[in-house]
Motif scaffolding. Sequence first.
Motif, PDB file in Angstrom:
ATOM      1  N   ASN A  32      33.478  40.699  63.193  1.00 46.73           N
ATOM      2  CA  ASN A  32      32.505  40.045  62.168  1.00 46.73           C
ATOM      3  C   ASN A  32      31.083  39.955  62.920  1.00 46.73           C
ATOM      4  N   GLY A  33      31.082  40.915  64.156  1.00 47.52           N
ATOM      5  CA  GLY A  33      29.787  41.157  64.844  1.00 47.52           C
ATOM      6  C   GLY A  33      29.200  39.924  65.401  1.00 47.52           C
ATOM      7  N   LYS A  34      30.001  38.794  65.395  1.00 46.39           N
ATOM      8  CA  LYS A  34      29.677  37.733  66.432  1.00 46.39           C
ATOM      9  C   LYS A  34      29.619  37.847  67.904  1.00 46.39           C
ATOM     10  N   GLY A  35      30.078  38.896  68.177  1.00 46.84           N
ATOM     11  CA  GLY A  35      30.184  39.039  69.795  1.00 46.84           C
ATOM     12  C   GLY A  35      31.618  39.083  70.151  1.00 46.84           C
ATOM     13  N   LYS A  36      31.657  39.366  71.468  1.00 47.02           N
ATOM     14  CA  LYS A  36      33.223  39.539  71.944  1.00 47.02           C
ATOM     15  C   LYS A  36      33.196  39.472  73.421  1.00 47.02           C
ATOM     16  N   LEU A  37      34.268  38.704  74.065  1.00 45.01           N
ATOM     17  CA  LEU A  37      34.375  38.931  75.554  1.00 45.01           C
ATOM     18  C   LEU A  37      35.114  40.086  75.613  1.00 45.01           C
ATOM     19  N   VAL A  38      34.741  41.107  76.226  1.00 44.98           N
ATOM     20  CA  VAL A  38      35.443  42.451  76.373  1.00 44.98           C
ATOM     21  C   VAL A  38      36.522  42.491  77.647  1.00 44.98           C
ATOM     22  N   ALA A  39      35.823  41.939  78.937  1.00 42.99           N
ATOM     23  CA  ALA A  39      36.638  41.968  80.114  1.00 42.99           C
ATOM     24  C   ALA A  39      35.943  41.105  81.004  1.00 42.99           C
ATOM     25  N   LYS A  40      36.523  40.505  82.005  1.00 39.68           N
ATOM     26  CA  LYS A  40      36.213  39.816  83.223  1.00 39.68           C
ATOM     27  C   LYS A  40      36.648  40.608  84.406  1.00 39.68           C
ATOM     28  N   TYR A  41      35.610  40.638  85.289  1.00 36.42           N
ATOM     29  CA  TYR A  41      35.758  41.183  86.515  1.00 36.42           C
ATOM     30  C   TYR A  41      35.119  40.370  87.762  1.00 36.42           C
ATOM     31  N   GLU A  42      35.676  40.868  89.003  1.00 34.42           N
ATOM     32  CA  GLU A  42      35.006  40.466  90.027  1.00 34.42           C
ATOM     33  C   GLU A  42      34.074  41.509  90.888  1.00 34.42           C
ATOM     34  N   GLN A  43      32.968  41.097  90.995  1.00 29.64           N
ATOM     35  CA  GLN A  43      32.101  42.018  91.544  1.00 29.64           C
ATOM     36  C   GLN A  43      31.447  41.318  92.885  1.00 29.64           C
ATOM     37  N   LYS A  44      31.627  41.727  94.028  1.00 30.32           N
ATOM     38  CA  LYS A  44      31.250  41.453  95.319  1.00 30.32           C
ATOM     39  C   LYS A  44      31.690  39.520  95.157  1.00 30.32           C
ATOM     40  N   GLY A  45      32.901  39.489  95.111  1.00 35.34           N
ATOM     41  CA  GLY A  45      33.253  38.185  95.059  1.00 35.34           C
ATOM     42  C   GLY A  45      32.765  37.219  93.774  1.00 35.34           C
ATOM     43  N   VAL A  46      31.894  37.777  93.277  1.00 30.08           N
ATOM     44  CA  VAL A  46      31.327  36.793  91.834  1.00 30.08           C
ATOM     45  C   VAL A  46      32.236  37.402  90.443  1.00 30.08           C
ATOM     46  N   LEU A  47      32.731  36.134  89.744  1.00 29.00           N
ATOM     47  CA  LEU A  47      33.441  36.376  88.688  1.00 29.00           C
ATOM     48  C   LEU A  47      32.290  36.878  87.620  1.00 29.00           C
ATOM     49  N   LYS A  48      32.683  38.108  86.916  1.00 27.50           N
ATOM     50  CA  LYS A  48      31.647  38.392  85.941  1.00 27.50           C
ATOM     51  C   LYS A  48      32.129  38.944  84.497  1.00 27.50           C
ATOM     52  N   GLU A  49      31.277  38.630  83.428  1.00 27.87           N
ATOM     53  CA  GLU A  49      31.839  39.057  82.183  1.00 27.87           C
ATOM     54  C   GLU A  49      31.156  40.198  81.655  1.00 27.87           C
TER      55      GLU A  49
END
Length: 109
Positions: free
Chosen positions: A45-62
């Motif tokens: 519905n265009g309200k946004g979505k969490l596509v993936a979580k990943y770790e970059q240089k030890g930091v958790l990113k979304e």
Amino acid sequence: MKLFLLLSLSVYLFGATSFITDEEYASSLYKNPRGIGCNNCHGDNGKGKLVAKYEQKGVLKEFKGSDITNIGFKDFYEALDTSIPGMPKYFLTKDEIEALYRYLHKVKK
Ligand code: HEC
């Protein structure tokens, strides 16, 4: 008889395109806009979505697609007419962009 069948078949085939409503058209465009569907990143519905979580240089990113139901048409149009990091570049016509915009503002909850 053969001619009659042929005529009714063509009326059926060519007439068929007008049986889909504007909303059905825009909904299919949203999910299949000559490229990866908007719904994959911005949600159904265009309200946004969490596509993936990943770790970059030890930091958790979304990786998230933003809410695109709360912006004006001008910003919406410009976003689709330029390149946005993380989003594929689409080559949509003005009519297509307008159809998507109308669709998103109708389905917004
Ligand atoms: C691969 C994921 C992905 C797909 C597919 C995608 N987008 Fe995006 N989109 C993004 C990301 C990431 C952003 C930037 C979000 C941010 O800045 O927080 C964005 C931003 C936007 C913006 C600007 C939002 C704002 O607040 O300025 C609009 C409008 C938009 N997208 C519409 C669409 C439409 C319409 C489609 C389909 C034709 C689409 N997007 C497909 C990932 C995607």
